[in-house]
Design a protein around this motif. Structure first.
Motif, PDB file in Angstrom:
ATOM      1  N   MET A   1       0.841  -1.194   0.000  1.00  0.00           N
ATOM      2  CA  MET A   1       0.000   0.000   0.000  1.00  0.00           C
ATOM      3  C   MET A   1       0.879   1.247   0.000  1.00  0.00           C
TER       4      MET A   1
ATOM      5  N   LYS B   1       5.913 -18.665  -6.481  1.00  0.00           N
ATOM      6  CA  LYS B   1       6.175 -17.466  -7.287  1.00  0.00           C
ATOM      7  C   LYS B   1       5.596 -17.617  -8.701  1.00  0.00           C
TER       8      LYS B   1
ATOM      9  N   LEU C   1       1.905 -17.082  -8.507  1.00  0.00           N
ATOM     10  CA  LEU C   1       1.548 -15.671  -8.330  1.00  0.00           C
ATOM     11  C   LEU C   1       1.441 -14.929  -9.659  1.00  0.00           C
TER      12      LEU C   1
ATOM     13  N   ASP D   1      11.662 -12.125  -2.387  1.00  0.00           N
ATOM     14  CA  ASP D   1      10.736 -11.193  -1.741  1.00  0.00           C
ATOM     15  C   ASP D   1      11.337  -9.795  -1.616  1.00  0.00           C
TER      16      ASP D   1
ATOM     17  N   LYS E   1      -2.152  -5.205 -15.046  1.00  0.00           N
ATOM     18  CA  LYS E   1      -3.016  -5.612 -13.937  1.00  0.00           C
ATOM     19  C   LYS E   1      -2.224  -6.416 -12.909  1.00  0.00           C
TER      20      LYS E   1
ATOM     21  N   GLU F   1      -1.630  -5.731  -8.925  1.00  0.00           N
ATOM     22  CA  GLU F   1      -1.950  -6.762  -7.930  1.00  0.00           C
ATOM     23  C   GLU F   1      -0.752  -7.011  -7.011  1.00  0.00           C
ATOM     24  N   LEU F   2       0.450  -7.015  -7.592  1.00  0.00           N
ATOM     25  CA  LEU F   2       1.651  -7.236  -6.791  1.00  0.00           C
ATOM     26  C   LEU F   2       1.898  -6.066  -5.848  1.00  0.00           C
ATOM     27  N   ARG F   3       1.658  -4.859  -6.319  1.00  0.00           N
ATOM     28  CA  ARG F   3       1.800  -3.696  -5.441  1.00  0.00           C
ATOM     29  C   ARG F   3       0.851  -3.818  -4.252  1.00  0.00           C
ATOM     30  N   ASP F   4      -0.392  -4.185  -4.537  1.00  0.00           N
ATOM     31  CA  ASP F   4      -1.398  -4.228  -3.478  1.00  0.00           C
ATOM     32  C   ASP F   4      -1.196  -5.406  -2.531  1.00  0.00           C
ATOM     33  N   SER F   5      -0.790  -6.560  -3.057  1.00  0.00           N
ATOM     34  CA  SER F   5      -0.676  -7.753  -2.218  1.00  0.00           C
ATOM     35  C   SER F   5       0.650  -7.843  -1.487  1.00  0.00           C
ATOM     36  N   LEU F   6       1.735  -7.393  -2.127  1.00  0.00           N
ATOM     37  CA  LEU F   6       3.058  -7.532  -1.532  1.00  0.00           C
ATOM     38  C   LEU F   6       3.543  -6.256  -0.857  1.00  0.00           C
ATOM     39  N   GLY F   7       2.939  -5.119  -1.211  1.00  0.00           N
ATOM     40  CA  GLY F   7       3.381  -3.852  -0.638  1.00  0.00           C
ATOM     41  C   GLY F   7       4.723  -3.386  -1.165  1.00  0.00           C
TER      42      GLY F   7
END
Length: 255
Positions: free
Chosen positions: A1, A127, A130, A161, A184, A188-194
């Motif tokens: 986030m 990975k 994902l 990671d 997309k 998704e990676l930005r939102d899920s992994l921060g």
């Protein structure tokens, strides 16, 4: 986030090859958890800036700070530790053609961890899953599409990671639908992994879709002209070169 915490700070960076200056006095801040886009026309130094950020090229002047610490001021051992916090997706995917996708993704784990083969296999499968490549572990790069190779390269970039992911023209050579799906996935990676994500691209659809923030590099003046969210810049910036880039010249033709 995305947060207000500064993850990367570029300070008065000048890039040069010998006496030839590519870009001068770049100053920008990148917030943690954001997607930051480096945009500009061909020859503006986008990929060169990326090389400076990931430690492949030393600046002629200026510095890059990570979490407030000077990257180029670190000793060699500290710099190696910092580099392990990065994941990089190169334009071509840069997969080893003689290795399966699983073997490609496992490379960083073999190099930088002492995990058992069983643990490595579990991480590799995770990975690849994902990025939507579950079941393709034993395929070779030549046996899959260009978009799938990009995703496999992304899986390898995520193997350890990393805190920061760097992408160099991720949509290059992809059809519009595959490119949109990759965009997309980045969100998704930005939102899920921060993770903080830095992307070099000139693709307008990607820029408007994924960027929280951006800078625009101008090859003619060898300067960074503006920083901001590209959608906001399109609406409010009066910079003619930026507007021409973001509208593919339509703003100039209308004058």
């Amino acid at each position: 986030m995305k947060s207000d915490r500064i993850k990367i700070e570029i300070q008065n960076l000048t890039m040069a090859y010998g006496s030839r200056v590519v870009m001068r006095d770049i100053t920008a801040r990148i917030n943690q958890g954001s997607v930051f886009v480096i945009m500009g026309n061909s020859g503006s130094g986008k990929s060169t800036l990326l090389r400076h950020l990931i430690g492949l090229q030393c600046p002629a002047q200026g510095d890059v700070l990570y979490d407030g610490k000077s990257f180029w001021g670190m000793d060699d051992e500290s710099r190696k530790v910092q580099l392990r916090k990065y994941g990089v997706l190169f334009q071509s995917g840069a997969l080893w053609s003689s290795m399966t996708l699983a073997e490609n993704v496992a490379l960083p784990l073999i190099e930088y961890t002492d995990w058992s083969a069983v643990d490595r296999d579990d991480i590799v499968r995770l990975k690849l899953a994902l990025v939507g490549l579950s079941g393709f572990e034993d395929y070779y790069p030549a046996e899959i599409s260009g978009g799938m190779r990009k995703r496999a390269g992304l899986a390898r970039a995520m193997a350890l990671d990393p805190e920061i992911l760097f992408f160099d023209e991720p949509s290059a050579g992809l059809d519009p639908i595959t490119s949109q799906n990759l965009d997309k996935l980045i969100l998704e990676l930005r939102d899920s992994l921060g993770a903080t994500i830095v992307v070099v691209t000139h693709e307008l659809a990607s820029i408007f879709m994924i960027a929280d923030d951006s800078i625009f590099l101008d090859a003619d003046t060898k300067t960074m002209r503006v920083q901001g969210n590209p959608n906001d810049l399109l609406q409010h910036s009066s910079d003619a070169k930026l507007r021409a880039f973001l509208t593919r010249g339509a703003s100039l033709e209308a004058q």
